[in-house]
Design an enzyme around this catalytic site. Structure first.
Site, PDB file in Angstrom:
ATOM      1  N   CYS A   1      43.523  43.351  42.616  1.00 56.87           N
ATOM      2  CA  CYS A   1      44.037  44.011  41.422  1.00 56.87           C
ATOM      3  C   CYS A   1      45.460  43.544  41.113  1.00 56.87           C
ATOM      4  CB  CYS A   1      43.930  45.521  41.570  1.00 56.87           C
ATOM      5  SG  CYS A   1      44.036  46.425  40.020  1.00 56.87           S
ATOM      6  N   HIS A   2      46.482  44.409  41.269  1.00 57.33           N
ATOM      7  CA  HIS A   2      47.863  43.977  41.098  1.00 57.33           C
ATOM      8  C   HIS A   2      48.451  43.455  42.399  1.00 57.33           C
ATOM      9  CE1 HIS A   2      47.447  46.529  37.455  1.00 57.33           C
ATOM     10  NE2 HIS A   2      48.315  45.683  36.937  1.00 57.33           N
TER      11      HIS A   2
ATOM     12  N   GLU B   1      45.142  44.982  31.404  1.00 55.19           N
ATOM     13  CA  GLU B   1      46.452  45.611  31.249  1.00 55.19           C
ATOM     14  C   GLU B   1      46.569  46.233  29.862  1.00 55.19           C
ATOM     15  OE1 GLU B   1      48.673  46.963  33.445  1.00 55.19           O
ATOM     16  OE2 GLU B   1      48.926  44.945  34.294  1.00 55.19           O
TER      17      GLU B   1
END
Length: 223
Positions: A126-127, A157
């Site tokens: 993910c991030h 996002e």
């Protein structure tokens, strides 16, 4: 025994929104469960040490509840205190907080680079791949340069309404470092393995990324 580190953000503020953030619980808990099932020794590390902030907790999820009850979040070490020769893999859990503190944590980057250069696995979801944006190997090259990767996409996002809140767009930053980013549909599972680099796109990919890490272990399937 295979030893794996799960790295967590220590950043708690979601830009100027007034909202809280941190590591996304499922992105640490689900991989932790996969590694536990594989018989791995799992440890935690965080940017600032101590208790890291968390986000996205599902109170009714048994894996998340077991994770929170089993690990010592109050006393996570910092990367600078750890010996990279003790670990076979590092897994960067996501959560929006990572976008603020993962990229510039030199100790965490150095730890991951050392694990990788010793033949270990670097994974992120993910991030979490924000930790890879400034991660350089000993020859000065970026780890992701020329590598195939996944990570939270620009479209995702935008879908969560945070394009103008995060300090940068992850997919763009990875691409700028020479990575080849492979986006799937919004919030669809997506895992990309390129040698000993394993990355996933979103929370839906967390378990699959961990399973790919297990498959890389020479002791996979043994307990």
């Amino acid at each position: 025994m295979t030893r794996v580190l799960i790295a967590l953000t220590s950043h708690s503020e979601l830009g100027g929104t007034g909202r809280r953030t941190g590591f996304y619980v499922s992105e640490a808990a689900e991989p932790w469960a996969v590694f536990q099932e594989a018989g791995f020794d799992v440890e935690l590390v965080s940017v600032a040490g101590g208790r890291p902030p968390h986000d996205g907790l599902d109170e009714d999820d048994p894996i998340q509840q077991k994770f929170l009850a089993s690990v010592d979040l109050d006393h996570t070490p910092t990367a600078a205190t750890l010996d990279p020769t003790s670990y076979d893999a590092i897994f960067f859990a996501g959560g929006h907080g990572t976008m603020w503190d993962f990229p510039d944590d030199k100790a965490l980057a150095s730890l991951a680079a050392a694990i990788y250069e010793r033949g270990g696995v670097v994974a992120a979801v993910c991030h979490g791949p924000s930790a890879l944006v400034n991660l350089k190997l000993s020859d000065g090259s970026y780890l992701v340069d020329g590598k195939n990767v996944a990570g939270f996409t620009n479209a995702e996002e935008a879908a969560v309404g945070l394009t103008d809140v995060v300090p940068f767009l992850l997919a763009d930053a990875l691409t700028a470092r020479g990575a080849v980013h492979h986006p799937a549909a919004n919030f669809a599972p997506q895992v990309v393995t390129d040698g000993r680099l394993v990355t996933g796109q979103n929370p839906q990919s967390a378990t699959l990324v961990a399973q790919a890490v297990v498959a890389q272990s020479p002791r996979a399937g043994s307990k």
